[in-house]
Write a protein that holds these residues in place. Structure first.
Motif, PDB file in Angstrom:
ATOM      1  N   THR A 101       0.831  -1.200   0.000  1.00  0.00           N
ATOM      2  CA  THR A 101       0.000   0.000   0.000  1.00  0.00           C
ATOM      3  C   THR A 101       0.869   1.254   0.000  1.00  0.00           C
ATOM      4  O   THR A 101       1.835   1.360   0.756  1.00  0.00           O
ATOM      5  CB  THR A 101      -0.910   0.023   1.247  1.00  0.00           C
ATOM      6  N   GLY A 102       0.493   2.209  -0.834  1.00  0.00           N
ATOM      7  CA  GLY A 102       1.182   3.492  -0.865  1.00  0.00           C
ATOM      8  C   GLY A 102       0.190   4.643  -0.821  1.00  0.00           C
ATOM      9  O   GLY A 102      -0.945   4.514  -1.286  1.00  0.00           O
ATOM     10  N   VAL A 103       0.608   5.759  -0.237  1.00  0.00           N
ATOM     11  CA  VAL A 103      -0.192   6.982  -0.211  1.00  0.00           C
ATOM     12  C   VAL A 103       0.662   8.110  -0.769  1.00  0.00           C
ATOM     13  O   VAL A 103       1.760   8.363  -0.268  1.00  0.00           O
ATOM     14  CB  VAL A 103      -0.651   7.355   1.219  1.00  0.00           C
ATOM     15  N   VAL A 104       0.163   8.766  -1.804  1.00  0.00           N
ATOM     16  CA  VAL A 104       0.835   9.941  -2.335  1.00  0.00           C
ATOM     17  C   VAL A 104      -0.087  11.133  -2.118  1.00  0.00           C
ATOM     18  O   VAL A 104      -1.267  11.094  -2.474  1.00  0.00           O
ATOM     19  CB  VAL A 104       1.204   9.755  -3.833  1.00  0.00           C
ATOM     20  N   ALA A 105       0.418  12.181  -1.469  1.00  0.00           N
ATOM     21  CA  ALA A 105      -0.450  13.289  -1.067  1.00  0.00           C
ATOM     22  C   ALA A 105       0.271  14.614  -1.206  1.00  0.00           C
ATOM     23  O   ALA A 105       1.480  14.716  -0.967  1.00  0.00           O
ATOM     24  CB  ALA A 105      -0.912  13.112   0.375  1.00  0.00           C
ATOM     25  N   GLU A 106      -0.502  15.628  -1.585  1.00  0.00           N
ATOM     26  CA  GLU A 106       0.058  16.980  -1.644  1.00  0.00           C
ATOM     27  C   GLU A 106       0.387  17.468  -0.244  1.00  0.00           C
ATOM     28  O   GLU A 106       1.393  18.133  -0.021  1.00  0.00           O
ATOM     29  CB  GLU A 106      -0.934  17.913  -2.330  1.00  0.00           C
ATOM     30  N   ARG A 107      -0.466  17.163   0.714  1.00  0.00           N
ATOM     31  CA  ARG A 107      -0.174  17.397   2.129  1.00  0.00           C
ATOM     32  C   ARG A 107      -1.057  16.456   2.927  1.00  0.00           C
ATOM     33  O   ARG A 107      -2.265  16.371   2.721  1.00  0.00           O
ATOM     34  CB  ARG A 107      -0.398  18.856   2.544  1.00  0.00           C
ATOM     35  N   PHE A 108      -0.444  15.704   3.817  1.00  0.00           N
ATOM     36  CA  PHE A 108      -1.200  14.740   4.602  1.00  0.00           C
ATOM     37  C   PHE A 108      -2.146  15.505   5.537  1.00  0.00           C
ATOM     38  O   PHE A 108      -1.742  16.444   6.216  1.00  0.00           O
ATOM     39  CB  PHE A 108      -0.274  13.843   5.408  1.00  0.00           C
ATOM     40  N   GLY A 109      -3.393  15.073   5.549  1.00  0.00           N
ATOM     41  CA  GLY A 109      -4.416  15.755   6.338  1.00  0.00           C
ATOM     42  C   GLY A 109      -5.418  16.475   5.462  1.00  0.00           C
ATOM     43  O   GLY A 109      -6.584  16.605   5.806  1.00  0.00           O
ATOM     44  N   GLY A 110      -4.947  16.968   4.309  1.00  0.00           N
ATOM     45  CA  GLY A 110      -5.835  17.604   3.348  1.00  0.00           C
ATOM     46  C   GLY A 110      -6.569  18.811   3.918  1.00  0.00           C
ATOM     47  O   GLY A 110      -6.047  19.566   4.738  1.00  0.00           O
ATOM     48  N   GLN A 111      -7.808  18.980   3.479  1.00  0.00           N
ATOM     49  CA  GLN A 111      -8.616  20.135   3.853  1.00  0.00           C
ATOM     50  C   GLN A 111      -8.889  20.187   5.352  1.00  0.00           C
ATOM     51  O   GLN A 111      -9.125  21.258   5.908  1.00  0.00           O
ATOM     52  CB  GLN A 111      -9.948  20.092   3.076  1.00  0.00           C
ATOM     53  N   VAL A 112      -8.798  19.032   6.017  1.00  0.00           N
ATOM     54  CA  VAL A 112      -9.008  18.990   7.465  1.00  0.00           C
ATOM     55  C   VAL A 112      -8.011  19.898   8.190  1.00  0.00           C
ATOM     56  O   VAL A 112      -8.316  20.476   9.238  1.00  0.00           O
ATOM     57  CB  VAL A 112      -8.884  17.533   7.986  1.00  0.00           C
ATOM     58  N   MET A 113      -6.824  20.053   7.620  1.00  0.00           N
ATOM     59  CA  MET A 113      -5.802  20.897   8.242  1.00  0.00           C
ATOM     60  C   MET A 113      -6.267  22.343   8.378  1.00  0.00           C
ATOM     61  O   MET A 113      -5.753  23.097   9.203  1.00  0.00           O
ATOM     62  CB  MET A 113      -4.517  20.856   7.412  1.00  0.00           C
ATOM     63  N   ASP A 114      -7.233  22.758   7.565  1.00  0.00           N
ATOM     64  CA  ASP A 114      -7.719  24.134   7.593  1.00  0.00           C
ATOM     65  C   ASP A 114      -9.001  24.280   8.402  1.00  0.00           C
ATOM     66  O   ASP A 114      -9.642  25.326   8.384  1.00  0.00           O
ATOM     67  CB  ASP A 114      -7.974  24.634   6.164  1.00  0.00           C
ATOM     68  N   THR A 115      -9.406  23.217   9.083  1.00  0.00           N
ATOM     69  CA  THR A 115     -10.627  23.233   9.883  1.00  0.00           C
ATOM     70  C   THR A 115     -10.259  23.353  11.355  1.00  0.00           C
ATOM     71  O   THR A 115      -9.451  22.576  11.861  1.00  0.00           O
ATOM     72  CB  THR A 115     -11.435  21.931   9.661  1.00  0.00           C
ATOM     73  N   MET A 116     -10.839  24.326  12.025  1.00  0.00           N
ATOM     74  CA  MET A 116     -10.492  24.502  13.429  1.00  0.00           C
ATOM     75  C   MET A 116     -11.348  23.640  14.344  1.00  0.00           C
ATOM     76  O   MET A 116     -10.933  22.610  14.805  1.00  0.00           O
ATOM     77  CB  MET A 116     -10.580  25.984  13.805  1.00  0.00           C
ATOM     78  N   THR A 117     -12.573  24.043  14.597  1.00  0.00           N
ATOM     79  CA  THR A 117     -13.391  23.323  15.568  1.00  0.00           C
ATOM     80  C   THR A 117     -14.168  22.195  14.894  1.00  0.00           C
ATOM     81  O   THR A 117     -14.874  22.422  13.914  1.00  0.00           O
ATOM     82  CB  THR A 117     -14.385  24.275  16.254  1.00  0.00           C
ATOM     83  N   ILE A 118     -14.030  20.973  15.417  1.00  0.00           N
ATOM     84  CA  ILE A 118     -14.776  19.807  14.931  1.00  0.00           C
ATOM     85  C   ILE A 118     -15.561  19.245  16.109  1.00  0.00           C
ATOM     86  O   ILE A 118     -14.977  18.770  17.090  1.00  0.00           O
ATOM     87  CB  ILE A 118     -13.827  18.738  14.361  1.00  0.00           C
ATOM     88  N   LEU A 141       3.895  15.691   0.098  1.00  0.00           N
ATOM     89  CA  LEU A 141       4.294  16.876  -0.678  1.00  0.00           C
ATOM     90  C   LEU A 141       4.461  16.554  -2.152  1.00  0.00           C
ATOM     91  O   LEU A 141       5.342  17.062  -2.825  1.00  0.00           O
ATOM     92  CB  LEU A 141       5.592  17.471  -0.120  1.00  0.00           C
ATOM     93  N   GLN A 142       3.586  15.689  -2.663  1.00  0.00           N
ATOM     94  CA  GLN A 142       3.617  15.318  -4.075  1.00  0.00           C
ATOM     95  C   GLN A 142       2.237  15.545  -4.678  1.00  0.00           C
ATOM     96  O   GLN A 142       1.245  15.009  -4.193  1.00  0.00           O
ATOM     97  CB  GLN A 142       4.020  13.842  -4.245  1.00  0.00           C
ATOM     98  N   ARG A 143       2.179  16.347  -5.734  1.00  0.00           N
ATOM     99  CA  ARG A 143       0.905  16.683  -6.371  1.00  0.00           C
ATOM    100  C   ARG A 143       0.712  15.837  -7.631  1.00  0.00           C
ATOM    101  O   ARG A 143       1.593  15.779  -8.495  1.00  0.00           O
ATOM    102  CB  ARG A 143       0.885  18.163  -6.727  1.00  0.00           C
ATOM    103  N   ALA A 144      -0.434  15.176  -7.719  1.00  0.00           N
ATOM    104  CA  ALA A 144      -0.746  14.354  -8.889  1.00  0.00           C
ATOM    105  C   ALA A 144      -1.028  15.241 -10.102  1.00  0.00           C
ATOM    106  O   ALA A 144      -1.666  16.285  -9.981  1.00  0.00           O
ATOM    107  CB  ALA A 144      -1.948  13.468  -8.598  1.00  0.00           C
ATOM    108  N   ALA A 145      -0.534  14.802 -11.262  1.00  0.00           N
ATOM    109  CA  ALA A 145      -0.684  15.604 -12.483  1.00  0.00           C
ATOM    110  C   ALA A 145      -1.489  14.895 -13.561  1.00  0.00           C
ATOM    111  O   ALA A 145      -2.137  15.551 -14.384  1.00  0.00           O
ATOM    112  CB  ALA A 145       0.691  15.975 -13.040  1.00  0.00           C
ATOM    113  N   ALA A 146      -1.450  13.562 -13.594  1.00  0.00           N
ATOM    114  CA  ALA A 146      -2.165  12.829 -14.645  1.00  0.00           C
ATOM    115  C   ALA A 146      -2.363  11.384 -14.225  1.00  0.00           C
ATOM    116  O   ALA A 146      -1.626  10.844 -13.388  1.00  0.00           O
ATOM    117  CB  ALA A 146      -1.403  12.899 -15.963  1.00  0.00           C
ATOM    118  N   LEU A 147      -3.379  10.760 -14.831  1.00  0.00           N
ATOM    119  CA  LEU A 147      -3.712   9.364 -14.559  1.00  0.00           C
ATOM    120  C   LEU A 147      -3.757   8.610 -15.880  1.00  0.00           C
ATOM    121  O   LEU A 147      -4.435   9.023 -16.822  1.00  0.00           O
ATOM    122  CB  LEU A 147      -5.070   9.283 -13.855  1.00  0.00           C
TER     123      LEU A 147
END
Length: 518
Positions: A238-255, A287-293
């Protein structure tokens, strides 16, 4: 300054110090300088390794202080009081200067140590910004390792004159050697990639040499993290490639609606997700952004994911969990003044507009919550909602309408964000019933109108809805065999963290079933 509980916790941390720390303060007769000295003396009282002295250097910002070791020339300075979200940055810096080993991969430490040249960083922050500490901690780490790197954290609210002169209207804003270097959340590797020109090419070659994955997950948010855990538990590569781990959740304060957890915040949840994923045998490529599939039928049975760095990853199955980003209103002035009064994070950038007038566009939960938060900081808030009534929950609306410095405009269509060529100075909207145009003088516009899926990189590859979302079946399968999708990037309704997690788990099980059958 520090209460008894914090002092007890700090004393336990400071027991890890192995070498002396010299704190040198530059202060004046102001209240903030008095508070700073009180803070520093509290720290001194907690460890025999810490000493505090004052400097007469008039070239330094006041109040500020530097951290150093005897006989060394470390370049770590805090301008202002690093409390709030930045208190952790101070504690980590003290530990690093005091000899506690930094938490970083050996290859990253070696890369920092080998950097040549002079790097003088300045990072403007606000104490309520949850993105700022990552930047401050990253560059402080670099400064603790390499004597050619110097860094000062600057509280923008305390040094307002500098903020105005440098036209800073978003945090964090980073300067390198006097020139603007970057905005927003950045980690150590991302900063290194910008200043070490050969790093990206080396990393791309390293990634391209990896053996094909059984399951490759694109995206590191809640859906991607859940998919990774469920895949790894099946014992497959299994591999995970992500622009930033956590995604949009990183910009959410109160949950407050994550079942079984009464209240948390985005960065804390994202850190817990990453820790959980790392407890399994998962290859995380951050810190890796997908460009094509490139689907398997076009590529000899393996799906390819091409990255912007030039790297190419191969997999027997792929799960797309790239999430969504803030939706733009696409009116004149939005792009021109982004970072100069047009903002998307009220928690981060709100304090920069203390005592001024601002607008919030959007009457859903996000917009109303933003207006409520900003009302406690700024002079007044104008909330503009396109529809004839607000869409936020009743409890939020009740709170909003109780605030004396908030004006709510419904049935208003934003037509332009105005500026003077350098920064925002107003907003123009029209009354949708009468067609009458109005202009409001203000210093910032916070846009909160929902999300748009991150699918630009897969257009013409798999079937998307008219809204750009990936169409999936009840197992998360897309229109291409072996390619699955989960979370906010898909047509699944109700964009919620807990739903994204469930969808990620389901997509992983669907991918595993596909591998067994094919």
């Amino acid at each position: 300054m520090l209460d008894a509980n914090i002092k007890t916790q700090l004393k336990a941390y400071f027991d890890k110090l192995t070498q002396p720390i010299e704190i040198t303060a530059s202060v004046d007769s102001g209240d903030k300088s008095r508070e700073l000295l009180e803070l520093l003396n509290d720290l001194k009282s907690l460890s025999a390794h810490i000493s505090v002295q004052q400097s007469d250097d008039d070239t330094q910002r006041k109040p500020s202080f530097s951290l150093n070791s005897p006989g060394k020339n470390l370049g770590i300075r805090f301008a202002g009081l690093p409390m709030g979200h930045e208190f952790t940055s101070l504690v980590l810096a003290l530990l690093q200067v005091g000899g506690h080993p930094p938490k970083a991969e050996p290859e990253i430490i070696e890369q920092i140590r080998n950097l040549e040249g002079e790097f003088n960083f300045e990072t403007y922050i606000s104490l309520s910004c949850h993105n700022c500490p990552e930047v401050v901690q990253a560059i402080n780490l670099m400064a603790a390792i390499n004597p050619n790197i110097r860094h000062v954290m600057i509280d923008g609210a305390l040094f307002q004159k500098e903020v105005d002169e440098r036209k800073i209207m978003a945090v964090p804003t980073i300067f390198l050697n006097g020139q603007e270097f970057g905005h927003g959340r950045m980690g150590v590797q991302e900063i290194l990639n910008k200043i070490d020109t050969g790093a990206i090419k080396k990393e791309a070659e390293k990634l391209s040499s990896k053996e094909p994955f059984d399951v490759l997950i694109v995206g590191g948010g809640p859906a991607g993290a859940s998919a990774a855990i469920y895949s790894a538990r099946k014992g497959i590569r299994t591999g995970v490639v992500a622009e930033r781990f956590g995604g949009q959740v990183m910009d959410t304060m109160t949950i407050e609606n994550f079942i079984s957890v009464k209240e948390t915040d985005g960065p804390k949840l994202a850190a817990a997700l990453e820790e959980h994923v790392k407890s399994y045998d998962v290859d995380i490529m951050n810190l890796q952004r997908a460009a094509a599939l490139v689907p398997a039928h076009d590529n000899g049975g393996l799906t390819e994911v091409k990255l912007e760095s030039g790297a190419v990853l191969k997999a027997k199955s792929v799960i797309i969990a790239t999430g969504a980003r803030w939706r733009e209103i696409n009116v004149p002035g939005e792009k021109e003044y982004r970072g100069r009064g047009v903002a998307y994070c009220p928690h981060c950038d709100g304090p920069l507009f203390k005592g001024r007038s601002v607008a919030v566009i959007g009457g859903g939960n996000s917009g109303v919550e933003a207006a409520i938060d900003l009302a406690g900081i700024v002079k007044n808030v104008t909330l503009i909602e396109f529809n004839g009534e607000l869409r936020a929950d009743a409890v939020l609306q009740k709170k909003l309408f109780s605030l004396p410095n908030v004006t709510v405009i419904t049935g208003g269509q934003t037509t332009e964000i105005n500026g003077d060529g350098e920064k925002v100075n107003g907003i123009t909207y029209s009354n949708r019933q009468t067609g009458e145009s109005h202009r409001v003088e203000l210093a910032a516009v916070f846009i909160q109108i929902g999300l748009v899926p991150n699918t630009d990189w897969i257009k013409d590859t798999i079937t998307l809805s008219k809204f750009g979302e990936i169409e999936v079946d009840d197992k998360g399968q897309t229109s291409e065999p072996g390619i699955f999708a989960a979370g906010d990037v898909t047509t699944v309704p109700f964009k919620q963290i807990i739903i994204a997690m469930g969808e990620g788990s389901k997509a992983a099980l669907g991918a595993f079933e596909h591998l067994i059958r094919h």
